[in-house]
Design an enzyme around this catalytic site. Sequence first.
Site, PDB file in Angstrom:
ATOM      1  N   SER A  93       0.810  -1.204   0.000  1.00 54.24           N
ATOM      2  CA  SER A  93       0.000   0.000   0.000  1.00 54.24           C
ATOM      3  C   SER A  93       0.854   1.269   0.000  1.00 54.24           C
ATOM      4  O   SER A  93       1.535   1.553  -0.973  1.00 54.24           O
ATOM      5  CB  SER A  93      -0.942  -0.060   1.199  1.00 54.24           C
ATOM      6  OG  SER A  93      -2.096   0.671   0.975  1.00 54.24           O
ATOM      7  N   ASP A 115      10.403   4.652 -10.270  1.00 53.81           N
ATOM      8  CA  ASP A 115      10.065   5.239 -11.562  1.00 53.81           C
ATOM      9  C   ASP A 115      10.886   6.481 -11.866  1.00 53.81           C
ATOM     10  O   ASP A 115      11.180   6.770 -13.034  1.00 53.81           O
ATOM     11  CB  ASP A 115       8.573   5.583 -11.616  1.00 53.81           C
ATOM     12  CG  ASP A 115       7.706   4.345 -11.828  1.00 53.81           C
ATOM     13  OD1 ASP A 115       8.273   3.229 -11.853  1.00 53.81           O
ATOM     14  OD2 ASP A 115       6.481   4.494 -11.970  1.00 53.81           O
ATOM     15  N   LYS A 122      -0.763  -4.285  -3.273  1.00 53.06           N
ATOM     16  CA  LYS A 122      -2.056  -3.722  -2.869  1.00 53.06           C
ATOM     17  C   LYS A 122      -2.114  -2.284  -3.365  1.00 53.06           C
ATOM     18  O   LYS A 122      -1.595  -1.372  -2.747  1.00 53.06           O
ATOM     19  CB  LYS A 122      -2.234  -3.739  -1.358  1.00 53.06           C
ATOM     20  CG  LYS A 122      -3.585  -3.213  -0.943  1.00 53.06           C
ATOM     21  CD  LYS A 122      -3.610  -2.818   0.504  1.00 53.06           C
ATOM     22  CE  LYS A 122      -4.834  -1.967   0.772  1.00 53.06           C
ATOM     23  NZ  LYS A 122      -4.783  -0.672   0.097  1.00 53.06           N
TER      24      LYS A 122
END
Length: 555
Positions: A445, A456, A470
């Site tokens: 999460s 990224d 999740k």
Amino acid sequence: MQSKIDAFRFRSRWNFLFLLATAVLAPVVAHAQVRIPDAARNVAEVEQTLRVGDQLEDQRRWGEAVTHYEKALKENPGRREFEDRLVTSRFHYQIGRRYVDSSFLETVGTIGEQDALDLYGEVLLKVHAHYVQPPNWNLLLDRGLTAIEVAFSESAFAERHRLVVTTNPQPTFRQLHQSVATQRVYSRHDARQQAFELARTLQSGVGIPAPVSLLEFTCAAIGSLDDYSAFLTGNQLDDVLAQIEGNFVGLGIELKAEDEALQLVSVISGGPADQAGLKAGDRIVEVDGRSTREISTDAAADMLKGVEGSVVELVVLDASDAARRMRLKRMRVEVPSVDQVSIIDPDYGVGYVRITSFQKTTNSDMDAALWKLHREGMRSLIVDVRSNPGGLLTASVEVADKFVSQGSIVSTRGRSSAEDFDYKAHKVGTWRVPLIVLIDSDSASASEIFAGAIRDHRRGTLVGQRSYGKGSVQGIFPLSIANAGVRLTTAKFYSPAGHPISRRGVHPDVVVAMEDRQVVAKPVDDRLPIVDDQSDNTLAAAMQVARKQLSQRQR
């Protein structure tokens, strides 16, 4: 009021352990290799999983059964037999928890039929307005019937409502399931009306009071949406909000159920348990005169809760099985979300910090940790979010923003445009220290938001195992009609590059095989703990990466 929380995994602060037995196949011919066909192997594994599940269900170890079937579904997605058993086990587990919860028992003992119906309507309205995808009203009604059927078989439920079984209730439930299956439910209004009629039928047919059935319809409506949406009793709602705030009233311990006892997983520094000398590994075997062998561990754990200043009497066994009887006063305990802040390699200036959860205090706690490490000569930083189940979405964004200077950190997308957000980085206040992030299969999460942003943007190196996967956001909605609330999935989130996290997770740059046992820190006399990279392969790999990066920068 709605609080955004990038959800906690379905485990609260409990870890239920289970033993998965495996069959050993002996070769038919000595010294010969025998290849087991994949199909046969899969059938054998499924049968073994179901056998273990049968054992857990027969022993009514519902928490462990839920964990068992969740793991089975993660390894075998879409298997109907596992899905059905997970639904049933989860209902048993949730009903057992609710019927030892004082706040829920107060509600069920005082609520009338009209208020129970209005509560169901309020919950359906929140599902209609906020849930991430259009709900299947027929399914929610049918699951409500299943929940009532399961409740009927639970002794705590039957005793509470003085149910006397004179005839087999199965034909009534079967008929009602068929009725729901043949009638199309087009809206929340239809669902509300049908639930009312079904509750009245159950009252006359099997003796369950209509308000009680409507409460089960309410709980099942939320709990059947996905793995993370749930009905919250008043006490559970308080616990969730306390986790967000970073404090709670209690003894300052984290527990797991093991061998009909409550084993201490960790003890929060400065809390009542710590002051009494309790240690991780100690086992609570009696609470206020009730043995954990006589009552469920869930019930015993609930008995540990209470108002600030109240006292609980415990019998605790240490590692040598020596028993101690003690009285502890419940106090407000501050839960640190950032700990083990230290320079773990003075020669290279490698700093280390562990984030255990993302809560309201995490941003300021992280600021304090970074400046402390800076003053001590930090030249590289390892941020450990292993076993971090998540927390506040905004807290994870704030931490990522400390290291990412520009661009997206995370985006959320829901069924309603009101749930669509794009969280951006700010250049001011960005730390440029070389960064390594540790993740594992229990990093979930909000942890994945942080790790995904670092990956990224190529801002740091991820080391460890693929994260949990999740990728959804939950809102916490207190209810107006009862002392309760709901945790409801409102959106899914995506990494800066647009990658979905759900069921995929975040992949590390450096993969380290999962250790059987990880030891992240050990105490040194009375000083702060130091990180032990010799017994932690993931940390050892991160140290190698940090040293290599710093050596290259010096050339």
